[in-house]
Design an enzyme around this catalytic site. Structure first.
Site: not given
Length: 397
Positions: A243, A270, A333, A336, A360, A370
């Site tokens: 970002r 974020k 942006h 991304r 994310h 994990y």
């Protein structure tokens, strides 16, 4: 014997608190300090209680008797006059202390202690200031949906549909905090869900076709206008696809060139969790070259107007415009989306590894930990492959 004003004025304080009855439970209490206090003794639910009416002469003998008569009437109706007094006091506090502005400020202070980023706090402060113009002085329990519509409709009239939507969200957060702290019963913004104009969703512009993205990279790598700081920032946006705020606010102490890792602190993420990004060798080369210019600063991308600040949000945007890419074609942006599309299109990488690299975060904590461990090695290989791809596209002719 009933009290009279003449009798009361002649009463003098003694070494101990003294009481003088007026009948029906009403009495005047005189303290050693000379205070003359009206009180009433009564029984309720089998318990002996006392009710205070105020200080003489501010509360006259006549007014004290009236208060006593009112209390007796409440007792006759099966009500405890002391509880009524507490309820009236609570209403008075609510009107003066539990206003929207004060509860909103309290919530903001809570957020600061929770480590919410400075940028997020500033945005929320801005929304609260707009809202306070209409709701700030109102007791939170008296605010109705129609009152909330006033500042929201004002924004809609100006065409600021997204601002109105976010203001409603901010108001709702304050109300839910008030409910949680027992100062409100419900959130009235719930009733306004369908009352506002829904803004058209506008996705960040991005070049997601390989030939278009390659053209952008070729322009960036040959771009000579502007500063080395800006050029480096755009190159790193292409290779790291973070970002924009995560990159432009970076500090040098976050980078470990030996381990080839960039550790982004949680306050800049974020999802409010630290994020680790593998660094490909071409990325490290760009950073080392930039370090010769800004390595003596705390920030990797310091503003030219002040050493204690980073480049602004518009710096990279303006550079893209000077390169003749419109805001409908590409934004910082958008790197991304470009990277995500081309990485997935390649078919070489697990989609979950790509999502992990984009930060994310999965809402399931166990699954998140994990995946972070499972895909790290793949993310390292992917970072090397992507950096080589970017260079190949940038240098293609």
């Amino acid at each position: 014997m009933k009290l009279t004003d003449l009798h009361i004025r002649k009463l003098k304080p003694g070494p101990r608190t003294a009481r003088y009855s007026d009948g029906h439970g009403l009495f005047l209490e005189i303290t050693p300090q000379g205070s003359k206090l009206w009180k009433m003794a009564y029984r309720f639910d089998g318990k002996q209680k006392t009710l205070s009416f105020g200080k003489y002469p501010f509360v006259s003998l006549l007014r004290a008797r009236e208060k006593c008569a009112e209390a007796k009437a409440q007792l006759y109706d099966g009500l405890d006059p002391r509880e009524k007094e507490k309820a009236e006091a609570a209403v008075k506090v609510a009107r003066t202390e539990h206003t929207f502005a004060k509860i909103a400020a309290e919530l903001q202070e809570k957020r600061k202690k929770e480590g919410i980023s400075k940028t997020t706090l500033q945005k929320r402060d801005w929304f609260i200031r707009l809202i306070n113009k209409d709701l700030g002085d109102m007791p939170i329990t008296e605010i109705k949906p129609v009152d909330i519509l006033v500042p929201l409709r004002r924004q809609e009239a100006r065409g600021n549909y997204e601002t109105a939507r976010r203001m409603r969200s901010s108001i709702g957060q304050v109300f839910r905090y008030a409910v949680a702290t027992a100062r409100a019963d419900h959130d009235p913004t719930f009733a306004l869900r369908d009352a506002l104009i829904t803004p058209k969703v506008q996705h960040m512009a991005a070049l997601t076709k390989r030939e278009d993205f390659a053209r952008l990279l070729q322009v960036i790598w040959t771009y000579e206008a502007g500063s080395e700081i800006t050029r480096s920032a755009l190159k790193l946006m292409a290779m790291l696809y973070t970002r924009p705020g995560e990159l432009r606010l970076a500090h040098w102490n976050e980078f470990d060139f030996e381990k080839r890792v960039w550790t982004l602190p949680e306050e800049r993420m974020k999802m409010r969790r630290p994020h680790h990004k593998p660094l490909a060798e071409p990325v490290i080369e760009i950073l080392r070259k930039l370090q010769e210019q800004t390595g003596n600063r705390v920030r990797v991308f310091p503003s030219l107007t002040g050493n204690d600040r980073s480049i602004s949000e518009n710096t990279m945007n303006q550079a893209l415009r000077r390169m003749s890419f419109t805001k409908e074609e590409m934004t910082p942006h958008g790197f991304r989306s470009s990277a995500s599309s081309l990485l997935n299109e390649s078919g070489l990488w697990n989609p979950d590894a790509i999502e992990a690299e984009l930060a994310h975060a999965d809402s399931n904590q166990v699954r998140r930990i994990y995946h972070r461990a499972l895909y790290w090695e793949e993310r390292v290989r992917m970072a090397d492959w992507w950096a080589d791809e970017v260079l190949a596209m940038a240098q293609a002719r």
